[in-house]
Scaffold this motif. Sequence first.
Motif, mmCIF file in Angstrom:
data_model
loop_
_atom_site.group_PDB
_atom_site.id
_atom_site.type_symbol
_atom_site.label_atom_id
_atom_site.label_comp_id
_atom_site.label_asym_id
_atom_site.label_seq_id
_atom_site.Cartn_x
_atom_site.Cartn_y
_atom_site.Cartn_z
ATOM 1 N N MET A 1 20.244 23.276 6.688
ATOM 2 C CA MET A 1 19.365 22.112 6.666
ATOM 3 C C MET A 1 19.929 21.089 5.697
ATOM 4 S SD MET A 1 15.312 22.048 5.774
ATOM 5 C CE MET A 1 14.990 23.300 7.007
ATOM 6 N N ALA A 2 20.009 19.853 6.083
ATOM 7 C CA ALA A 2 20.559 18.816 5.225
ATOM 8 C C ALA A 2 19.693 18.637 3.993
ATOM 9 C CB ALA A 2 20.648 17.510 6.004
ATOM 10 N N LYS A 3 20.354 18.253 2.890
ATOM 11 C CA LYS A 3 19.620 18.089 1.646
ATOM 12 C C LYS A 3 18.730 16.855 1.664
ATOM 13 C CE LYS A 3 22.921 20.539 -1.285
ATOM 14 N NZ LYS A 3 23.816 20.455 -2.455
ATOM 15 N N ILE A 4 19.102 15.881 2.515
ATOM 16 C CA ILE A 4 18.319 14.656 2.581
ATOM 17 C C ILE A 4 16.908 14.955 3.080
ATOM 18 C CG2 ILE A 4 19.040 14.107 4.949
ATOM 19 C CD1 ILE A 4 19.105 11.172 4.111
ATOM 20 N N LYS A 5 15.942 14.296 2.479
ATOM 21 C CA LYS A 5 14.536 14.425 2.864
ATOM 22 C C LYS A 5 13.950 15.809 2.562
ATOM 23 C CE LYS A 5 14.391 10.306 4.839
ATOM 24 N NZ LYS A 5 13.588 9.191 4.308
ATOM 25 N N THR A 6 14.622 16.617 1.736
ATOM 26 C CA THR A 6 14.097 17.958 1.474
ATOM 27 C C THR A 6 12.766 17.911 0.745
ATOM 28 O OG1 THR A 6 15.467 18.036 -0.531
ATOM 29 C CG2 THR A 6 16.329 19.120 1.441
ATOM 30 N N ASN A 7 12.559 16.893 -0.085
ATOM 31 C CA ASN A 7 11.282 16.789 -0.784
ATOM 32 C C ASN A 7 10.120 16.677 0.186
ATOM 33 O OD1 ASN A 7 12.526 16.973 -3.216
ATOM 34 N ND2 ASN A 7 12.222 14.847 -3.835
ATOM 35 N N LYS A 8 10.318 15.877 1.247
ATOM 36 C CA LYS A 8 9.256 15.719 2.238
ATOM 37 C C LYS A 8 9.035 17.010 3.022
ATOM 38 C CE LYS A 8 9.464 10.716 2.921
ATOM 39 N NZ LYS A 8 9.620 9.613 3.903
ATOM 40 N N ILE A 9 10.100 17.772 3.213
ATOM 41 C CA ILE A 9 9.970 19.047 3.919
ATOM 42 C C ILE A 9 9.205 20.052 3.066
ATOM 43 C CG2 ILE A 9 11.252 21.027 4.836
ATOM 44 C CD1 ILE A 9 13.475 19.104 5.595
ATOM 45 N N HIS A 10 9.480 20.055 1.781
ATOM 46 C CA HIS A 10 8.888 21.046 0.888
ATOM 47 C C HIS A 10 7.430 20.744 0.542
ATOM 48 C CE1 HIS A 10 13.197 21.991 -0.741
ATOM 49 N NE2 HIS A 10 12.979 22.491 0.458
ATOM 50 N N LYS A 11 7.101 19.469 0.467
ATOM 51 C CA LYS A 11 5.803 19.068 -0.078
ATOM 52 C C LYS A 11 4.590 19.645 0.655
ATOM 53 C CE LYS A 11 3.392 15.020 -1.902
ATOM 54 N NZ LYS A 11 3.437 13.539 -2.054
ATOM 55 N N SER B 1 7.453 16.145 8.893
ATOM 56 C CA SER B 1 8.499 16.070 7.868
ATOM 57 C C SER B 1 9.806 16.668 8.370
ATOM 58 C CB SER B 1 8.045 16.798 6.600
ATOM 59 O OG SER B 1 7.944 18.196 6.815
ATOM 60 N N LEU B 2 9.712 17.731 9.145
ATOM 61 C CA LEU B 2 10.920 18.338 9.714
ATOM 62 C C LEU B 2 11.559 17.415 10.749
ATOM 63 C CD1 LEU B 2 9.628 21.997 10.117
ATOM 64 C CD2 LEU B 2 11.495 21.269 8.628
ATOM 65 N N SER B 3 10.731 16.726 11.519
ATOM 66 C CA SER B 3 11.248 15.788 12.520
ATOM 67 C C SER B 3 11.950 14.613 11.858
ATOM 68 C CB SER B 3 10.105 15.278 13.403
ATOM 69 O OG SER B 3 9.486 16.340 14.096
ATOM 70 N N VAL B 4 11.349 14.098 10.789
ATOM 71 C CA VAL B 4 11.952 12.978 10.055
ATOM 72 C C VAL B 4 13.281 13.403 9.453
ATOM 73 C CG1 VAL B 4 11.704 11.487 8.033
ATOM 74 C CG2 VAL B 4 9.761 11.854 9.558
ATOM 75 N N SER B 5 13.306 14.616 8.902
ATOM 76 C CA SER B 5 14.540 15.123 8.317
ATOM 77 C C SER B 5 15.626 15.281 9.372
ATOM 78 C CB SER B 5 14.282 16.471 7.636
ATOM 79 O OG SER B 5 15.469 17.025 7.142
ATOM 80 N N SER B 6 15.228 15.757 10.551
ATOM 81 C CA SER B 6 16.192 15.948 11.636
ATOM 82 C C SER B 6 16.773 14.619 12.097
ATOM 83 C CB SER B 6 15.518 16.661 12.813
ATOM 84 O OG SER B 6 15.094 17.948 12.440
#
Length: 286
Positions: A1-11, A277-282
């Motif tokens: 999983m890319a590191k970008i947007k990980t905060n939104k994925i975790h929150k 959040s996962l969709s945005v990260s993808s």
Amino acid sequence: MAKIKTNKIHKPLVVTGYISFGLLVASVFISTTIPFATILAQPNSIKLNVTIIMISLTVGALLPVLVGYFIGDTSVKSKSKLTHHFSGMLFGLLAYWWMTLITVFVSFPAYLVSDNNIRIMLMNFVPSIFVAIITTTLGVMHVRSKQARHDVLEYKPFVIVLAASVLAMPLSSVVNNFMTNSVNVYTFIVPSIIFAIGCVTYLTLKKCKLSKLQKVAWSSVAVSVLFLLVFVANMFETALVGYLWQPSAEVQSASTWMAFVTALVAWLIYWIKQVKSLSVSSSAKK
């Protein structure tokens, strides 16, 4: 999983986890601490017995998930505090399943342990020991692996154990019913619910650019969060209603359903935000 947007994925999971734990603590305080503290204040109470019961019940309800959380928090190498919280929540979910399994299937009958105080202590402390062994093993494996800087959900052994834990409880119950010749339609309700939720949540991740393993991982998380929310909501409802007044059977039944609906709504909110959040990260991946 890319590191970008990980905060939104975790929150979403971190916020849901902290709220759930807060309700769990409140439930234990209302249902255990207050009543037993009241009993302790009575001059004729057996102080030692009451204290042991109060501490044991509190430990049994809170310690397993705390053990899982703190071990998970230290099982990842990251400078992000949110990543550590996220890892702790994942291990906390794993701890929930094992706490439930051990509580249901490990018993200490009176003919083996005759002392009531010792039996109560064993019943409430043993799940934490099992949780500590399992989570420590996984945590050490992850932190020493080449994936130590990645999310735990990318670590295959953890995903396998989490998914197996989600399935273990209902399947073991089915096996037990077959062995005791007590199979009926209710035997298959919980396994069917878990299977259905797992499939639905897996399908909702269709637009997310995740591997099959990651989809299984997130589906396992979704099922775990739902069962945890139902558990906490029912516990909080029972504690609060029982503390405020002596409810009739009808009121108790209605409040139980209300707790279930509340948990379901909370889970839907969580999962919608999680998938988003996962969709945005993808979509942000290059």
